[in-house]
Every structure is written in structure tokens, then in C-alpha cells.
Design an enzyme around this catalytic site. Structure first.
Site, mmCIF file in Angstrom:
data_model
loop_
_atom_site.group_PDB
_atom_site.id
_atom_site.type_symbol
_atom_site.label_atom_id
_atom_site.label_comp_id
_atom_site.label_asym_id
_atom_site.label_seq_id
_atom_site.Cartn_x
_atom_site.Cartn_y
_atom_site.Cartn_z
ATOM 1 N N ASN A 50 26.775 4.052 34.576
ATOM 2 C CA ASN A 50 26.193 5.156 33.799
ATOM 3 C C ASN A 50 26.651 5.155 32.343
ATOM 4 O OD1 ASN A 50 24.469 7.260 35.446
ATOM 5 N ND2 ASN A 50 26.023 6.466 36.837
ATOM 6 N N THR A 108 30.554 5.071 40.385
ATOM 7 C CA THR A 108 31.078 6.063 41.332
ATOM 8 C C THR A 108 29.938 6.587 42.196
ATOM 9 O OG1 THR A 108 32.358 6.771 39.413
ATOM 10 C CG2 THR A 108 32.584 8.084 41.420
ATOM 11 N N PRO A 109 29.952 6.342 43.495
ATOM 12 C CA PRO A 109 28.902 6.916 44.355
ATOM 13 C C PRO A 109 28.928 8.443 44.259
ATOM 14 C CG PRO A 109 30.170 5.260 45.540
ATOM 15 C CD PRO A 109 30.903 5.528 44.256
ATOM 16 N N GLU A 131 45.809 3.910 30.347
ATOM 17 C CA GLU A 131 44.789 4.243 29.331
ATOM 18 C C GLU A 131 45.304 5.362 28.442
ATOM 19 O OE1 GLU A 131 40.971 5.335 30.987
ATOM 20 O OE2 GLU A 131 39.966 5.173 29.047
ATOM 21 N N ASP A 168 33.341 -1.737 28.657
ATOM 22 C CA ASP A 168 33.649 -0.444 29.275
ATOM 23 C C ASP A 168 32.377 0.389 29.466
ATOM 24 O OD1 ASP A 168 35.210 1.470 30.438
ATOM 25 O OD2 ASP A 168 36.042 2.265 28.581
ATOM 26 N N ASP A 169 31.878 0.945 28.366
ATOM 27 C CA ASP A 169 30.672 1.790 28.403
ATOM 28 C C ASP A 169 29.826 1.427 27.183
ATOM 29 O OD1 ASP A 169 31.440 3.762 30.635
ATOM 30 O OD2 ASP A 169 33.159 3.921 29.299
ATOM 31 N N HIS A 207 42.236 1.501 36.486
ATOM 32 C CA HIS A 207 42.441 1.964 35.112
ATOM 33 C C HIS A 207 43.912 2.359 35.028
ATOM 34 C CE1 HIS A 207 38.137 1.964 34.855
ATOM 35 N NE2 HIS A 207 38.147 2.489 33.641
ATOM 36 N N HIS A 221 34.301 -5.435 32.986
ATOM 37 C CA HIS A 221 34.620 -3.999 33.021
ATOM 38 C C HIS A 221 33.455 -3.227 32.385
ATOM 39 C CE1 HIS A 221 37.878 -0.665 32.653
ATOM 40 N NE2 HIS A 221 36.695 -0.116 32.459
#
Ligand code: 6MZ
Length: 338
Positions: free
Chosen positions: A18, A101-102, A203, A278-279, A200, A14
Site C-alpha cells: 500500500n 499486512t492482511p 527504525e 520502502d514506500d 523492522h 523492502h
């Protein structure tokens, strides 16, 4: 233990592209795009300083918008992809499912966005041969359903030309925006056409939507913070793993403290679970650090960390052969420590 976890050939399931750019990578990116002597570069560095503060979920989404500025050109996006892979490779991640995400802007269309990312993954494979990367295009639930339909259509098309690279679709975005039920038809179509779904889910506290999602079904559940014991039992009965992202949940304010993180409840319920970042950039962490936090907070042993890594191998979307290679790497590494 730190050394053991750092060198363990880990599996990341996950990770948002970006969100996986930390301050170091953003600086590298800004330097590549503008040159270190430029006014743009020094202005961006000023903004990086503010980037590091802890925040709530909405503030996280502002940080994503900042990163998106730097990846809004083909060159920025391609180099960002390479940098994200570089940072996971440096943390000894042997397998990475990257989601993104495109996007469409004056510099690229959604189709070109995916093409750039796929090509950058191909190029990164030559530079970082020890990490196997897969791609999960994301649907941003804050955007219109028509955009989701385009994303799924592109994902299906590119899955034909890159069957070993595009394996599924992610539903993400600000959980306070959009409605799952609006996206269910297009997600259903994606699943019918062979794409795996990672959603998701839970959350934030939204029991009605959580029930809808659980009844709809998914291959893995992102976050699962507000799942009830019954929800957890339902996921367990279907062997659906819950992707736990400790630092993300603390820094975005959805879990009050590490001690109260639902990883503990999932372990007690013996539910399928995986540890993820995650990020890693936005939340300034690594997969090694996430394991370390789990160890320090819940007393995970070395064997439990290895078992969680093997669990991640099994819940990945890799092929049977790829899973065998990954598991063998983990076992060989563990044996080298005996
Ligand atoms: C929901 C998240 C997220 O797609 O631009 N994203 N969605 N919850 C989260 N928890 C904190 N973290 C990231 O990567 C950034 C995007 O991923 C989603 C958001 O849509 C964010 O804009 P990409 O590569």
C-alpha cells in the site's frame, strides 16, 4: 549514470504494497473504482494534492490510512497490487519481494485479503513477465498479538499452496507502538515452520528492543537507522543484510540529512546492505532514484551500484536457480555497456 541505473535489472527487497502506490497509481485506482466523471473521483484528487507534502513518521502513517481507503474493496486491492507491480516493472525491477499486512473489513477477511493479493500477483505475471514477485505477509506491531497469530497461521497455510510465492514474514507498523517481545513467540513459531523473518529494527532509537531483536535473530534487518557499531558488527558476523531506504528515512524524519544516512557507516564497516524503496508511492521515489541519491551523496561508482544489486540478489529469498538467473541478467546487462 541515470540511464545505466534506470535500465539495470534491479532487485527490490523492502517494499510495502500500500505504500508503493504513488499519486499516478492512486489516480488510476480512483478512476477504475469510481470513474473519472464522478464526484468521488474529483474529491479524491483534491486529497491527493495534500498527499505530496513531506512529513514525520506519524504523518506517514496517516497517508497509509488514506491509501487503505482505496484498497478496502476486493477490486481496489487487486488492482492496487497490479499497479504496484506495474510501477516496479517500469523501473526495470526484475525481482520484487512485496510485503503487505492482511486486513479484515466488511469487504474481505484476512484470508480473502491474502487470496486477492496472491491471485493479483498471478495475473500480473502474465502482463509483466519480466518481473518475478514474491510475497511477505506483514505483522503490524500496532495491532494485537492475536491478529499476528492469524497472519502467521494464514501465511503458513498459503505457503503450502504457494511455496514459490510466500517465503517469509515481515514485522512492521509504527515503531513507536507495540512491543517486540510480545510478538517474539509467534515469530519464533513462524521461523520454526520454515518462514524467513524480516524485522523492522532500530527504525527509531530504542536500544533495549534492538538488543532483543538482534539476539532473537532475523534474515534481514529493515532500516537499522539507530544501530550502534557493535550492533552492525553483530549483523555482519551473521551475514544479515540491512535494508537501507534513504528517501523514506529522510521524509519520515528519522535521519536528518542524506549525508548523515547510515548507509555510509554500513559501507565503511563493509556490512551486508541492500538499497530499497520502502514506500515508493508515499515517498515519491523509485529504486533507480534511490541508487542515484546514494551515488550523488556518497559517490557510489557504477561498479558499486552493480555490486549492491548482486548483493541484493544474494540476500533475496529466491531459490538458487532464480538467483542464478537474476545474476546472469545483471551481468549480461553490464556487459552490454562495456
Ligand atoms: C514501519 C511501515 C513503514 O502493509 O498496508 N509500513 N512500517 N515503518 C515504515 N517506515 C516508513 N512503511 C510502511 O503497507 C503499508 C503498511 O506498511 C507498514 C505500515 O504498517 C503501513 O500501514 P500495507 O500493504
Amino acid at each position: 549514470m541515470l540511464q545505466f541505473l534506470k535500465e539495470l535489472p534491479k532487485v527490490e527487497l523492502h517494499a510495502h504494497l500500500n505504500g508503493s502506490l504513488g499519486i499516478g497509481s492512486l489516480r488510476d485506482l480512483a478512476e477504475r473504482l469510481h470513474g473519472s466523471a464522478s464526484e468521488e473521483f474529483s474529491q479524491l484528487c483534491q486529497r491527493f494534492i495534500r498527499f505530496d507534502r513531506d512529513s514525520d513518521l506519524d504523518a506517514c502513517f496517516e497517508k497509509f490510512a488514506f491509501v487503505h481507503e482505496l484498497t478496502s474493496t476486493a477490486e481496489g486491492l487487486r488492482y492496487a497490487t497490479e499497479l504496484a507491480i506495474r510501477d516496479f516493472a517500469r523501473d526495470n525491477v526484475q525481482y520484487l519481494e512485496l510485503r503487505t499486512t492482511p486486513k479484515a473489513n466488511g469487504n474481505y477477511s484476512r484470508r480473502e485479503y491474502l487470496q486477492h493479493v496472491l491471485e493479483a500477483i498471478g495475473e500480473a505475471r502474465k502482463i509483466y513477465p519480466n518481473i518475478l514477485v514474491k510475497l511477505l505477509p506483514s505483522i503490524n506491531r500496532a495491532e494485537p498479538v492475536a491478529v499476528a497469530e492469524e497472519t502467521v497461521s494464514l501465511a503458513l497455510e498459503f505457503a503450502q499452496s504457494h511455496p514459490d510465492l510466500i517465503l517469509g514474514i515481515d514485522l512492521s507498523g509504527n515503531p513507536g507502538k507495540g512491543r517486540f517481545s510480545d510478538f517474539a513467540p509467534i515469530l519464533s513459531l513462524a521461523r520454526d515452520q520454515g518462514l524467513k523473518l524480516v524485522l523492522h529494527c532500530a527504525e527509531i532509537e530504542n536500544p533495549v528492543e534492538v538488543k532483543e531483536m538482534l539476539n532473537f535473530g532475523m534474515s534481514r534487518c529493515g532500516h537499522g537507522t539507530f544501530l550502534t557499531p557493535e550492533d552492525i558488527a553483530q549483523l555482519k558476523s551473521r551475514n544479515t543484510a540491512i535494508e537501507c531506504c534513504l528517501t523514506s528515512n529522510i521524509k519520515s524524519g528519522t535521519v536528518p540529512s542524506l549525508e548523515e544516512h547510515h548507509l555510509k557507516r554500513l559501507m565503511e564497516a563493509d556490512a551486508p546492505k541492500v538499497i530499497c524503496t520502502d514506500d515508493s508511492g508515499v515517498f515519491d521515489t523509485t529504486l533507480t532514484q534511490e541508487f542515484l541519491l546514494a551515488k550523488e551523496t556518497f559517490g557510489l561508482t557504477r561498479d558499486q551500484c552493480v555490486a549492491l544489486t548482486l548483493e541484493a540478489v544474494q540476500h533475496s529469498f529466491a531459490s538458487v536457480e532464480e538467483k542464478q538467473v537474476m545474476a546472469a541478467k545483471v551481468k549480461k546487462y553490464v556487459d552490454s555497456w562495456q
